[in-house]
Design a protein around this motif. Structure first.
Motif, PDB file in Angstrom:
ATOM      1  N   PHE A 167       0.854  -1.186   0.000  1.00  0.00           N
ATOM      2  CA  PHE A 167       0.000   0.000   0.000  1.00  0.00           C
ATOM      3  C   PHE A 167       0.886   1.230   0.000  1.00  0.00           C
ATOM      4  N   LYS A 168       0.618   2.154  -0.920  1.00  0.00           N
ATOM      5  CA  LYS A 168       1.397   3.389  -0.985  1.00  0.00           C
ATOM      6  C   LYS A 168       0.428   4.563  -0.989  1.00  0.00           C
ATOM      7  N   GLN A 169       0.560   5.420   0.006  1.00  0.00           N
ATOM      8  CA  GLN A 169      -0.304   6.593   0.121  1.00  0.00           C
ATOM      9  C   GLN A 169       0.455   7.827  -0.349  1.00  0.00           C
ATOM     10  N   TYR A 170      -0.268   8.737  -1.000  1.00  0.00           N
ATOM     11  CA  TYR A 170       0.320   9.961  -1.529  1.00  0.00           C
ATOM     12  C   TYR A 170      -0.185  11.145  -0.710  1.00  0.00           C
ATOM     13  N   LEU A 171       0.712  12.058  -0.368  1.00  0.00           N
ATOM     14  CA  LEU A 171       0.335  13.204   0.451  1.00  0.00           C
ATOM     15  C   LEU A 171      -0.467  14.238  -0.328  1.00  0.00           C
ATOM     16  N   THR A 172      -0.263  14.279  -1.645  1.00  0.00           N
ATOM     17  CA  THR A 172      -0.989  15.237  -2.487  1.00  0.00           C
ATOM     18  C   THR A 172      -1.415  14.552  -3.781  1.00  0.00           C
ATOM     19  N   SER A 173      -2.389  15.156  -4.452  1.00  0.00           N
ATOM     20  CA  SER A 173      -2.799  14.621  -5.751  1.00  0.00           C
ATOM     21  C   SER A 173      -1.672  14.796  -6.770  1.00  0.00           C
ATOM     22  N   GLU A 174      -0.888  15.863  -6.614  1.00  0.00           N
ATOM     23  CA  GLU A 174       0.238  16.089  -7.521  1.00  0.00           C
ATOM     24  C   GLU A 174       1.271  14.967  -7.402  1.00  0.00           C
ATOM     25  N   ALA A 175       1.514  14.519  -6.172  1.00  0.00           N
ATOM     26  CA  ALA A 175       2.469  13.425  -5.965  1.00  0.00           C
ATOM     27  C   ALA A 175       1.958  12.150  -6.631  1.00  0.00           C
ATOM     28  N   PHE A 176       0.655  11.907  -6.560  1.00  0.00           N
ATOM     29  CA  PHE A 176       0.047  10.750  -7.216  1.00  0.00           C
ATOM     30  C   PHE A 176       0.243  10.841  -8.722  1.00  0.00           C
ATOM     31  N   VAL A 177      -0.046  11.989  -9.288  1.00  0.00           N
ATOM     32  CA  VAL A 177       0.057  12.171 -10.741  1.00  0.00           C
ATOM     33  C   VAL A 177       1.503  12.074 -11.202  1.00  0.00           C
ATOM     34  N   GLU A 178       2.427  12.606 -10.427  1.00  0.00           N
ATOM     35  CA  GLU A 178       3.832  12.628 -10.837  1.00  0.00           C
ATOM     36  C   GLU A 178       4.539  11.282 -10.677  1.00  0.00           C
ATOM     37  N   ASP A 179       3.998  10.379  -9.880  1.00  0.00           N
ATOM     38  CA  ASP A 179       4.609   9.063  -9.699  1.00  0.00           C
ATOM     39  C   ASP A 179       4.378   8.238 -10.972  1.00  0.00           C
ATOM     40  N   GLU A 180       5.453   7.909 -11.654  1.00  0.00           N
ATOM     41  CA  GLU A 180       5.354   7.187 -12.923  1.00  0.00           C
ATOM     42  C   GLU A 180       4.659   5.836 -12.790  1.00  0.00           C
ATOM     43  N   SER A 181       4.720   5.234 -11.610  1.00  0.00           N
ATOM     44  CA  SER A 181       4.122   3.911 -11.438  1.00  0.00           C
ATOM     45  C   SER A 181       2.600   3.945 -11.476  1.00  0.00           C
ATOM     46  N   THR A 182       1.981   5.123 -11.280  1.00  0.00           N
ATOM     47  CA  THR A 182       0.518   5.213 -11.295  1.00  0.00           C
ATOM     48  C   THR A 182      -0.035   5.337 -12.708  1.00  0.00           C
ATOM     49  N   GLY A 183       0.745   5.857 -13.630  1.00  0.00           N
ATOM     50  CA  GLY A 183       0.281   6.082 -14.996  1.00  0.00           C
ATOM     51  C   GLY A 183      -0.613   7.307 -15.125  1.00  0.00           C
ATOM     52  N   ALA A 184      -0.769   8.059 -14.058  1.00  0.00           N
ATOM     53  CA  ALA A 184      -1.672   9.211 -14.067  1.00  0.00           C
ATOM     54  C   ALA A 184      -1.180  10.323 -14.984  1.00  0.00           C
ATOM     55  N   ALA A 185       0.103  10.564 -15.049  1.00  0.00           N
ATOM     56  CA  ALA A 185       0.626  11.624 -15.903  1.00  0.00           C
ATOM     57  C   ALA A 185       0.308  11.350 -17.362  1.00  0.00           C
ATOM     58  N   ALA A 186       0.426  10.111 -17.787  1.00  0.00           N
ATOM     59  CA  ALA A 186       0.123   9.746 -19.177  1.00  0.00           C
ATOM     60  C   ALA A 186      -1.359   9.938 -19.464  1.00  0.00           C
ATOM     61  N   GLU A 187      -2.218   9.647 -18.509  1.00  0.00           N
ATOM     62  CA  GLU A 187      -3.663   9.810 -18.684  1.00  0.00           C
ATOM     63  C   GLU A 187      -4.024  11.287 -18.783  1.00  0.00           C
ATOM     64  N   ARG A 188      -3.350  12.111 -18.021  1.00  0.00           N
ATOM     65  CA  ARG A 188      -3.643  13.541 -17.986  1.00  0.00           C
ATOM     66  C   ARG A 188      -3.333  14.199 -19.331  1.00  0.00           C
ATOM     67  N   GLU A 189      -2.372  13.668 -20.056  1.00  0.00           N
ATOM     68  CA  GLU A 189      -1.945  14.263 -21.312  1.00  0.00           C
ATOM     69  C   GLU A 189      -2.961  14.113 -22.417  1.00  0.00           C
ATOM     70  N   PHE A 190      -3.939  13.214 -22.279  1.00  0.00           N
ATOM     71  CA  PHE A 190      -4.911  12.982 -23.339  1.00  0.00           C
ATOM     72  C   PHE A 190      -6.149  13.787 -23.139  1.00  0.00           C
TER      73      PHE A 190
END
Length: 82
Positions: free
Chosen positions: A59-82
């Motif tokens: 289990f990995k918790q993120y302190l901010t939504s930005e930290a979640f998006v910036e963590d490459e293991s989540t894939g969130a940054a790639a999703e945001r680009e579309f």
């Protein structure tokens, strides 16, 4: 505490967006604590205000939504680009 496990996964994109907004309105109006489980990163970003991931039993918790998006293991940054 309300536990939701992939509640909108079977909906088409239009109805999914409607239900996400309804969920947010109800959660905020009634101040409901919710644990929302989803594999859809876009949905997590839309409905979440705190983020965590679970992988291989860890289990990995993120302190901010930005930290979640910036963590490459989540894939969130790639999703945001579309």
């Amino acid at each position: 505490v309300l536990l939701l496990d992939e509640p909108f996964c079977s909906l088409d994109s239009r109805n999914r967006a409607i239900m996400q907004q309804l969920f947010l309105e109800l959660r905020n109006r009634y101040l409901i604590t919710c644990l929302f489980v989803t594999h859809d990163v876009k949905e997590a970003i839309v409905v979440g205000n705190r983020f965590a991931t679970m992988s291989s039993g860890r289990f990995k918790q993120y302190l901010t939504s930005e930290a979640f998006v910036e963590d490459e293991s989540t894939g969130a940054a790639a999703e945001r680009e579309f």
